[in-house]
Design an enzyme around this catalytic site. Structure first.
Site, PDB file in Angstrom:
ATOM      1  N   ASP A 412       0.833  -1.198   0.000  1.00 45.61           N
ATOM      2  CA  ASP A 412       0.000   0.000   0.000  1.00 45.61           C
ATOM      3  C   ASP A 412       0.872   1.254   0.000  1.00 45.61           C
ATOM      4  O   ASP A 412       1.765   1.410   0.839  1.00 45.61           O
ATOM      5  CB  ASP A 412      -0.903  -0.010   1.241  1.00 45.61           C
ATOM      6  CG  ASP A 412      -1.991   1.035   1.181  1.00 45.61           C
ATOM      7  OD1 ASP A 412      -2.840   0.959   0.284  1.00 45.61           O
ATOM      8  OD2 ASP A 412      -1.986   1.934   2.050  1.00 45.61           O
ATOM      9  N   GLU A 441       1.311  -0.589  -5.119  1.00 46.51           N
ATOM     10  CA  GLU A 441       0.070   0.175  -5.287  1.00 46.51           C
ATOM     11  C   GLU A 441       0.471   1.644  -5.268  1.00 46.51           C
ATOM     12  O   GLU A 441       0.355   2.333  -4.260  1.00 46.51           O
ATOM     13  CB  GLU A 441      -0.915  -0.161  -4.159  1.00 46.51           C
ATOM     14  CG  GLU A 441      -2.292   0.482  -4.329  1.00 46.51           C
ATOM     15  CD  GLU A 441      -2.478   1.739  -3.496  1.00 46.51           C
ATOM     16  OE1 GLU A 441      -3.485   2.442  -3.712  1.00 46.51           O
ATOM     17  OE2 GLU A 441      -1.638   2.034  -2.627  1.00 46.51           O
TER      18      GLU A 441
END
Length: 693
Positions: A412, A441
């Site tokens: 993330d 990401e």
């Protein structure tokens, strides 16, 4: 001739003598070698069986012919493949001195490649003899030089006895005055001779480039279909009297794995599974106040129950997690876990290591912000105060999950951490546990996204989500397949919990089909977030994300009812994954070619691959990207990219294509008419039928 593959251009085929010491050019200049990342400081990325486009700019003085070869070396330094390079087709190969070809590594590990440039003795003689003999110039001299050249080559012990015989016979005929000039020259130009020389050229003045690294990683590093779900939602039950929820867990979520595997997905990805913070917990749709039944965002990691090395009690125990991973493996799925390096205000690190966060002048710890968005429930990490301590702790956590069977991590917001950290962490993990894959990401600027790829991320989210028009898609497909594949592998997710594009909000079911076809065929990596197959498309007002976002609440979906009513895209997704698994051409990235169409909403591209046994797999994809109507177009195919001979097509009346979606078949040629109604079927996925390699 035999070449010392370990010798660089700095020491091969240079003028002899003290005054020439230190020259950088070899006998023939070799420049702009690809795929090379920052001069070889980072290895280029590759996969087993993947066709890797290699190339270089190579030239020489004068008019003699030049040959260029790429050589592939395995991790032990042994030569595994040798490919003769050629100028690229079209304008890129006209007068540019560019040479390209394809190398295909067969296994994982630290491979390498190099470029050889050499004087093409046979090619030079062939050209000179062809021109001069036709003009009546130096006829006997040309024939004599050809005879001498082939006699010399016939004495090369490295050639097979059959090849030597072919060359010897041709040399004798070239030197035989009893034969006509045409017969003598024809012997030197015969298919047998050119075949022998093509297999093993007659080379001189060989110049060798530096050796460049090629990191070949396992299939799931660059191939695969991802499916994302929240385990707490799978099996969650709501008491409609009290409004209280009973969370799903690993045991109930495991029951959903059968359906995910049946759709042909390869990876099951779960958001963070750790305890969720209570302080500043967010409510539905990111509201600032959470009610007693609101579970909070899984990305707000850490509470009294533990941090990144703990499991949320609602989801179960490590034993339950291990059983979930084992069940996924039985079904052919690999589990990907979210690695979100941030903390809730009540994460244990906040007390034990406050130096790992940013403290403001008022003594408070800075929470995450992306103005105007504020994330009061999340504290970002600060890598500048104690980089060694924090890095070692994160490495410990990653290896803990690796020990429980996790070999893939979706990271993330990696762009909010220093790039050096990722280079260190991924390097450490892959040394201790080879084969672990990291997905970035990182929806951010290209420079950062590409740097993360260089640092070691095996794959990345992309801008594909926001590329919707024909012009945008063609440009982006060309970029990711030809400009950046050495360091950037694109994973084409069609949606995420954070991203519900306007195209999906307003395009209806056809839009969901269109995006799935594009993602599944243009990239070897693609993914969907649960609910896509149910056409979930209602957005939170003023935002490009879902209303009643699953990040902040449970979402119980009735999969059985959707299947019974037929309102599900699951069969379509299943078919797309079946097509991907059946066609090797769709498993490579660099073999994409965009073709022309006359309609502004009809996208046409192909994937072509020659397999080890010589057979060819060719897929042509035609997509109407207008989800609201019917489009008609004339499609013009680049036949060279498909390895289709225009002369053969002229005599045979075209070639046969089978539509892998509808099951229909047609005769196609260089120019074709298509009509696609988005409400019936917005795409053709065509397999070119070939009767021979």
């Amino acid at each position: 001739m035999t070449t010392n593959l370990g010798t660089s251009a700095a020491s091969m085929q240079k003028p002899k003598g003290r005054i020439f010491d230190g020259l950088r050019f070899g006998r023939f200049p070799i420049a702009a070698v690809q795929p090379v990342v920052e001069g070889g400081k980072f290895p280029a990325k590759a996969l087993p069986g993947e066709g890797i486009v290699v190339g270089a700019t190579v030239f020489r003085e004068g008019h003699d012919r030049l040959g260029v070869t790429a050589v592939l070396l395995d991790p032990a330094g042994q030569e595994r493949q040798r490919v003769r390079l050629a100028p690229p087709r079209g304008e890129r190969g006209m007068g540019t001195d560019r040479w390209e070809g394809t190398l295909t590594p067969s296994g994982t590990g630290n491979w390498s490649f190099l470029i050889e440039a050499w004087h093409d003795r046979y090619g030079t003689w062939h050209h000179n003899a062809e021109v001069k003999v036709a003009a009546g110039i130096d006829v006997e001299l040309m024939l004599a030089e050809g005879a001498a050249l082939l006699h010399e080559a016939a004495g090369d012990d490295s050639r097979s006895e059959w090849d030597r015989g072919v060359l010897r016979e041709a040399a004798d005929k070239l030197a035989d005055p009893s034969l006509s000039t045409e017969e003598r020259l024809g012997a030197g130009f015969s298919h047998a001779v050119t075949g022998v020389v093509a297999h093993q050229p007659i080379r001189d003045l060989v110049t060798v480039s530096e050796q460049y690294p090629l990191l070949v990683e396992r299939d799931l590093a660059g191939r695969g279909a991802w499916y994302e779900f929240f385990p707490r939602s799978e099996g969650a039950v709501k008491d409609h009297t009290t409004g209280a929820w009973t969370s799903g867990n690993f045991r109930t979520a495991a029951k959903r794995l059968d359906a995910v595997a049946a759709m042909g997905f390869d990876v099951i990805y779960m958001p963070p599974i750790h305890p969720i913070g209570v302080q500043h917990r967010k409510g539905p749709n990111n509201t600032l106040i959470a009610g007693p039944n609101d579970p909070g965002s899984p990305w707000a990691i850490g509470a009294k129950e533990g941090g990144h090395d703990a499991i949320h009690p609602d989801l179960g125990t490590f034993e339950d997690f291990d059983a979930f991973v084992a069940r996924a493996k039985e079904l052919g799925l690999e589990v990907a876990l979210d690695l979100a390096l941030q903390a809730a205000p009540d994460h244990p690190w906040v007390e034990s290591h406050p130096e790992w966060f940013t403290t403001r002048v008022d003594g408070s710890i800075a929470y995450a912000e992306n103005p105007p968005k504020k994330y009061q429930d999340i504290y970002p990490l600060n890598f500048d105060n104690d980089p060694e301590g924090l890095s070692e702790e994160i490495l410990r956590i990653v290896l803990l999950w690796v020990s429980h069977g996790v070999k893939i991590f979706r990271v993330d917001n990696p762009h909010t951490k220093p790039v050096w950290f990722w280079e260190w962490l991924i390097g450490q993990v892959n040394t201790k546990a080879p084969g672990v894959v990291f997905l970035a990401e990182a929806f951010t600027r290209p420079a950062m996204m590409h740097a993360l790829g260089r640092a070691g991320f095996q794959q990345s989210y992309t801008y594909f989500t926001w590329r919707n028009t024909k012009k945008e898609l063609e440009a982006y497909f060309t970029e990711v397949s030809h400009d950046s594949p050495a360091y950037f592998r694109p994973n084409f997710f069609v949606n995420t919990p954070d991203i519900l594009t306007e195209y999906l909000q307003y395009g209806g079911p056809p839009a969901f089909k269109i995006r799935a076809v594009l993602a599944a065929t243009a990239s070897p990596l693609w993914g969907v977030y649960a609910g896509y197959e149910l056409y979930e498309h209602v957005a939170r007002p003023g935002a490009e994300e879902y209303i009643d976002n699953e990040k902040f609440e449970y979402k119980a979906r009735d999969w059985e009812a959707a299947a019974a009513s037929g309102r599900t895209l699951a069969p379509y997704l299943t078919r797309l994954n079946e097509i991907r698994h059946s066609h090797p051409a769709l498993q490579d990235l660099q073999n994409l070619t965009v073709h022309e169409s006359t309609d502004e909403a009809t996208v046409v591209f192909s994937k072509h691959k020659t397999l080890a046994d010589g057979t060819k797999d060719t897929i042509i994809v035609v997509v109407n990207v207008d989800p609201h109507g019917t489009r008609e177009s004339s499609v013009s195919l680049d036949l060279a990219a498909l390895e289709l001979d225009p002369e053969d097509l002229l005599h045979n009346g075209g070639f046969r294509v089978d539509d892998l979606i509808s099951g229909e078949s047609w005769e196609w040629g260089e120019y074709n008419y298509v009509r696609l109604d988005a409400h019936i079927e917005p795409a053709h996925i065509l397999s070119v039928r070939r009767s021979h390699p």
